[in-house]
Write a protein that holds these residues in place. Structure first.
Motif, short mmCIF file in Angstrom:
data_model
loop_
_atom_site.label_atom_id
_atom_site.label_comp_id
_atom_site.label_asym_id
_atom_site.label_seq_id
_atom_site.Cartn_x
_atom_site.Cartn_y
_atom_site.Cartn_z
N GLU A 53 -41.46 -47.28 -93.37
CA GLU A 53 -42.20 -46.02 -93.26
C GLU A 53 -41.66 -45.16 -92.13
O GLU A 53 -41.59 -43.93 -92.25
N LEU A 54 -41.26 -45.79 -91.03
CA LEU A 54 -40.67 -45.07 -89.91
C LEU A 54 -39.41 -44.34 -90.34
O LEU A 54 -39.20 -43.16 -90.01
N LEU A 55 -38.55 -45.03 -91.10
CA LEU A 55 -37.31 -44.43 -91.55
C LEU A 55 -37.56 -43.35 -92.60
O LEU A 55 -36.94 -42.28 -92.58
N LYS A 56 -38.48 -43.62 -93.50
CA LYS A 56 -38.77 -42.67 -94.58
C LYS A 56 -39.31 -41.36 -94.04
O LYS A 56 -39.01 -40.28 -94.57
N ARG A 57 -40.09 -41.42 -92.96
CA ARG A 57 -40.68 -40.21 -92.39
C ARG A 57 -39.63 -39.21 -91.92
O ARG A 57 -39.88 -38.01 -91.85
N ALA B 273 -27.61 -39.25 -86.30
CA ALA B 273 -28.95 -39.34 -86.90
C ALA B 273 -30.03 -38.93 -85.90
O ALA B 273 -29.81 -38.94 -84.68
N PRO B 274 -31.23 -38.59 -86.40
CA PRO B 274 -32.31 -38.15 -85.51
C PRO B 274 -32.99 -39.28 -84.75
O PRO B 274 -33.80 -39.00 -83.85
N SER C 82 -28.48 -43.28 -85.15
CA SER C 82 -27.49 -42.52 -84.39
C SER C 82 -26.51 -43.41 -83.64
O SER C 82 -26.91 -44.38 -82.99
N ASN C 83 -25.23 -43.05 -83.73
CA ASN C 83 -24.21 -43.69 -82.89
C ASN C 83 -23.21 -42.68 -82.35
O ASN C 83 -22.17 -43.05 -81.81
N SER D 129 -31.11 -39.35 -94.76
CA SER D 129 -30.43 -40.59 -95.15
C SER D 129 -29.61 -41.20 -94.02
O SER D 129 -29.29 -42.40 -94.05
N SER D 130 -29.28 -40.41 -92.99
CA SER D 130 -28.47 -40.92 -91.89
C SER D 130 -29.17 -42.02 -91.10
O SER D 130 -28.51 -42.79 -90.40
#
Length: 329
Positions: free
Chosen positions: A240-244, A296-297, A286-287, A248-249
């Motif tokens: 859910e954390l990622l989906k929010r 990524a955010p 993010s990297n 896609s990154s």
């Protein structure tokens, strides 16, 4: 009862041994509204004792990897040292990275810290002594091309790390441009994004507010991206954390790392957990701040127990214990 004396001793250790604070340096203590202000006030007092110029800024709680308020970024660039005592990690925030790479700052993050952070555990490590061990491990990552992680919990991941810079958290943050977390001690690298394949089982702890793992989180990885997450309620929480984020990154495997602090404990605080000797961790998102190409955010770390790590044809560690490096913690 708070052990003020011990907390002050360890803060002084951080300021002098780790950060090398000099007279008249401008030190920004960056915090958020959920942090215990006792900690910030103690650091403020000890910075003044070093003859430097402290200032405290308190901001809203940030999601790891998110951009920080614009005013924070402006003041960060004018700072010599930024000490982040935030309740979530800001290590991967772009503004702080630019303050170090384009400004004159160095960054020390003490993410998710509380009073206990300054009393015991990873903070008691001999950072100077361990530094040379960390550098030796970093050289193995730096020179490697192919890497493989296996854990008793079920992780089996392969990746290409050729031409990617290895990064270190030694606990030493005494030069311009340095970005260091504490009490974690680690070596980490951004693998070539599409090269990561296999299965990850997060069985120790996970950042993003998830904490100590009660039911392992399973992640299937294909060509660098997580394609399936399964497990119990914490797996659902991560999903859910990622989906929010609606991006896609965030499913990118961003980091492969090894913990090297023998004094760290598993506490549910990621900056302590991921540095524990005998663990490894991998991250999503993010990297871009450490050699990758995925801006990524968010950045979510996942810690695992007792890794066996092979770089090219050489075993670096077995069941969490270094085998390819001479060490004496």
């Amino acid at each position: 009862m708070v052990d003020d004396r011990r907390i002050e001793q360890n803060i002084k250790k951080i300021l002098t041994e780790c950060c090398g604070v000099q007279e008249n340096e401008n030190v920004l203590i960056l915090s958020d509204i959920n942090q215990d202000q006792y900690i910030n006030e103690k650091i403020f007092e000890m910075v003044k004792e070093c003859g430097a110029n402290p200032a405290i800024m308190v901001m809203p709680v940030s999601v790891p990897g998110k951009n920080l308020p614009h005013l924070i970024n402006i003041i960060s660039k004018e700072s010599d040292l930024i000490i982040a005592t935030t309740t979530t990690s800001v290590y991967h925030a772009e503004g702080l990275r630019k303050a170090c790479s384009e400004g004159k700052a160095r960054l020390l993050t003490i993410s998710e810290c509380n009073r206990n952070t300054f009393l015991d555990g990873g903070i008691s490590a001999d950072f100077k002594n361990i530094e040379k061990i960390v550098k030796s491990v970093s050289e193995k990552y730096e020179q490697g091309k192919k890497i493989r992680y296996n854990t008793p919990g079920g992780t089996s991941i392969t990746a290409d790390i050729s031409d990617r810079p290895a990064k270190m958290n030694t606990g030493i943050c005494d030069k311009k441009g340095m970005m260091v977390g504490i009490p974690t001690i680690e070596v980490f690298i951004a693998p070539n994004e599409e090269s990561v394949n296999g299965h990850i089982v997060c069985d120790v702890s996970c950042s993003g507010g998830i904490g100590i793992i009660e039911d392992p989180i399973h992640l299937d990885v294909e060509n660098g991206r997580v394609v399936n997450i399964s497990g119990g309620k914490q797996a659902k929480q991560l999903s859910e954390l990622l989906k929010r984020e609606e991006n896609s990154s965030v499913y990118q495997i961003a980091e492969l790392a090894i913990g090297l602090n023998p004094n760290c404990n598993i506490t549910g605080i990621i900056n302590e957990d991921e540095g524990k000797y005998g663990t490894c961790h991998m991250a999503l998102g993010s990297n871009a701040s450490f050699g990758g190409v995925n801006p990524a955010p968010i950045h979510i770390d996942m810690v695992q127990n007792s890794p066996t790590i092979n770089i090219d044809d050489e075993e670096l560690c077995s069941n969490g214990r270094l085998t390819g490096i001479d060490y004496n913690f």
